[in-house]
Scaffold this motif. Structure first.
Motif, mmCIF file in Angstrom:
data_model
loop_
_atom_site.group_PDB
_atom_site.id
_atom_site.type_symbol
_atom_site.label_atom_id
_atom_site.label_comp_id
_atom_site.label_asym_id
_atom_site.label_seq_id
_atom_site.Cartn_x
_atom_site.Cartn_y
_atom_site.Cartn_z
ATOM 1 N N SER A 128 0.007 50.262 12.135
ATOM 2 C CA SER A 128 -0.129 48.811 12.251
ATOM 3 C C SER A 128 0.878 48.204 11.288
ATOM 4 N N SER A 129 1.094 46.904 11.395
ATOM 5 C CA SER A 129 2.040 46.241 10.498
ATOM 6 C C SER A 129 1.374 45.028 9.877
ATOM 7 N N LYS A 130 1.814 44.668 8.684
ATOM 8 C CA LYS A 130 1.258 43.514 7.993
ATOM 9 C C LYS A 130 2.286 42.993 7.000
ATOM 10 N N ALA A 131 2.225 41.696 6.733
ATOM 11 C CA ALA A 131 3.064 41.084 5.708
ATOM 12 C C ALA A 131 2.325 41.144 4.378
ATOM 13 N N ILE A 132 3.027 41.491 3.306
ATOM 14 C CA ILE A 132 2.385 41.610 1.999
ATOM 15 C C ILE A 132 2.905 40.586 0.992
ATOM 16 N N GLY A 133 3.824 39.715 1.397
ATOM 17 C CA GLY A 133 4.309 38.704 0.468
ATOM 18 C C GLY A 133 5.773 38.399 0.691
ATOM 19 N N ARG A 134 6.349 37.674 -0.252
ATOM 20 C CA ARG A 134 7.727 37.226 -0.121
ATOM 21 C C ARG A 134 8.528 37.639 -1.348
ATOM 22 N N MET A 135 9.774 38.077 -1.122
ATOM 23 C CA MET A 135 10.658 38.473 -2.209
ATOM 24 C C MET A 135 12.040 37.878 -1.942
ATOM 25 N N ARG A 136 12.898 37.948 -2.953
ATOM 26 C CA ARG A 136 14.203 37.303 -2.837
ATOM 27 C C ARG A 136 15.331 38.270 -3.169
ATOM 28 N N ILE A 137 16.386 38.229 -2.353
ATOM 29 C CA ILE A 137 17.646 38.881 -2.687
ATOM 30 C C ILE A 137 18.487 37.841 -3.421
ATOM 31 N N PRO A 138 18.779 38.051 -4.713
ATOM 32 C CA PRO A 138 19.371 36.981 -5.524
ATOM 33 C C PRO A 138 20.835 36.688 -5.249
ATOM 34 N N GLY A 139 21.552 37.619 -4.619
ATOM 35 C CA GLY A 139 22.969 37.371 -4.392
ATOM 36 C C GLY A 139 23.591 38.461 -3.548
ATOM 37 N N PRO A 140 24.860 38.289 -3.163
ATOM 38 C CA PRO A 140 25.536 39.305 -2.362
ATOM 39 C C PRO A 140 25.826 40.555 -3.184
ATOM 40 N N GLY A 141 26.104 41.653 -2.476
ATOM 41 C CA GLY A 141 26.434 42.903 -3.147
ATOM 42 C C GLY A 141 25.431 43.996 -2.846
ATOM 43 N N ARG A 142 25.619 45.125 -3.496
ATOM 44 C CA ARG A 142 24.754 46.282 -3.252
ATOM 45 C C ARG A 142 23.375 46.052 -3.850
ATOM 46 N N GLN A 143 22.339 46.301 -3.047
ATOM 47 C CA GLN A 143 20.952 46.113 -3.459
ATOM 48 C C GLN A 143 20.189 47.424 -3.279
ATOM 49 N N ARG A 144 19.077 47.536 -4.002
ATOM 50 C CA ARG A 144 18.252 48.744 -3.938
ATOM 51 C C ARG A 144 16.835 48.371 -3.519
ATOM 52 N N LEU A 145 16.320 49.089 -2.534
ATOM 53 C CA LEU A 145 14.942 48.930 -2.071
ATOM 54 C C LEU A 145 14.202 50.234 -2.323
ATOM 55 N N ARG A 146 13.058 50.129 -3.001
ATOM 56 C CA ARG A 146 12.265 51.309 -3.348
ATOM 57 C C ARG A 146 10.809 51.048 -2.976
#
Length: 367
Positions: free
Chosen positions: A191-209
């Motif tokens: 199943s799927s669900k939303a758990i909240g909101r987050m922000r990518i602060p700017g362009p460039g390489r980002q990390r998701l963990r």
């Protein structure tokens, strides 16, 4: 009934495609073109079935979400792909007020990457996965190249078994969001669900963990995908009939990597005010000339200190944080001389301790 593509064949041929490069913890680089027409399919349900099998028109890819129209009165309990990947069984829960016919929507992830509508989709099959402890809490990691800053709603897909839910912790750009996988009753049910909101602060390489489970007990859940869906960027609706501009933090643009939105809609609040440069931003539409009272809703802990600053319509108001305050407070009045669209921001000034902002109002008190 077989799902059909939202776009017709001609629209599919003309669909705009974009290429995105994603790497999993700098070890695997993935380049994949993802046309928008590959990601969403719909099918009409004519009868009130507890479950139904749908043939699916894709040969690979992970299902990101399955939903029924009609909001909370009609919802999907879980789905389970067939062993050959050619169909999916969907279990539905119908309650009073939610009657067929209804449209079932299936969103799939053909590859880890970003679709032209701005949605980021990450499959755990494309991640670098390690164990967080002796009892096999799992950590999935991706790195990706963001083109611009933005707010995103975080949606997790997967399931838990053995009559329990499973803990999930999402870390993005230094922000941490906890959540849980719901009980679906089987290892292959999701199943799927939303758990909240987050922000990518700017362009460039980002990390998701993403960590699934806790290190001190056996994991009883599995994550299959995570989706970052574009969220509002600070533009708010026009004023109501009495001239009140109600600015919800759920609609604000977040400037600051540590800011986190808790809750939804009118009950949302923003915490994580650890950076002096952090702020909330809105744009008020069609504001009329006149005098406006500025009301700020703040929840302050007993250790809170320092000032809050509201810059509204080119004017600045400042007030001290009051420890233990949990209500709206009037900061003062401002005057608008010219109609149009105006920016509004809230930021700390030497603020310390625990506190959060849940909303701001501009109340017209004098034409």
């Amino acid at each position: 009934m077989n799902p059909r593509r939202c776009c017709g064949q001609l629209a599919s041929l003309l669909a705009i495609a974009a290429t995105f490069v994603v790497s999993a913890a700098d070890t695997v680089r993935i380049s994949r073109t993802i046309p928008a027409s590959l990601c969403r399919y719909t099918g009409r349900i004519a009868d009130k079935s507890a479950s139904k099998r749908f043939d699916v028109p894709w040969s690979d890819g992970e299902i990101a979400s399955v939903s029924l129209d009609g909001g909370p009165r009609r919802y999907v309990k879980w789905w389970k792909p067939s062993d050959d990947g050619k169909s999916v069984r969907v279990a539905m829960d119908w309650v009073r007020g939610g009657e067929p016919p209804a449209v079932l929507t299936i969103e799939s992830i053909p590859a880890t990457g970003q679709t032209p509508d701005g949605r980021w989709s990450f499959r755990t099959a494309d991640a670098t996965t390690t164990n967080a402890g002796p009892n096999a809490a799992r950590i999935h990691e991706w790195t990706f190249e963001a083109m611009r800053p933005g707010n995103y709603t975080v949606e997790i897909t997967g399931g838990a078994w053995d009559e329990r839910t499973e803990a999930v912790e999402v870390e993005l750009c230094g922000q941490v969001r906890p959540g849980q996988l719901d009980f679906t009753g089987g290892r292959n049910r999701s199943s799927s669900k939303a758990i909240g909101r987050m922000r990518i602060p700017g362009p460039g390489r980002q990390r998701l963990r993403v960590q699934v489970g806790e290190s001190n007990r056996n994991v009883q859940g599995m994550l299959t995908a995570i989706v970052l869906r574009p969220a509002p960027e600070g533009v708010v609706p026009r004023p109501d009939g009495s001239g009140v501009h109600a600015l919800r933090v759920a609609d604000a643009a977040l400037a600051g990597a540590s800011l986190t939105v808790l809750g939804w809609g009118d009950t949302a609040e923003v915490t994580g005010w650890t950076e002096e440069a952090a702020q909330l931003e809105w744009t008020c539409r069609d504001i009329a000339p006149g005098h406006y009272r500025v009301e700020l809703s703040v929840r302050a802990g007993t250790d809170a200190s320092g000032d809050l600053e509201v810059r509204a319509l080119g004017q600045t108001l400042r007030a001290p944080l009051r420890p233990g305050l949990d209500s709206a407070r009037v900061l003062g009045e401002i005057e608008v001389t010219d109609p149009g669209n105006r920016d509004v921001t809230v930021r700390p000034r030497g603020a310390r301790g625990s506190w959060s902002v849940s909303g701001l109002k501009l109340v017209r008190v004098q034409p």
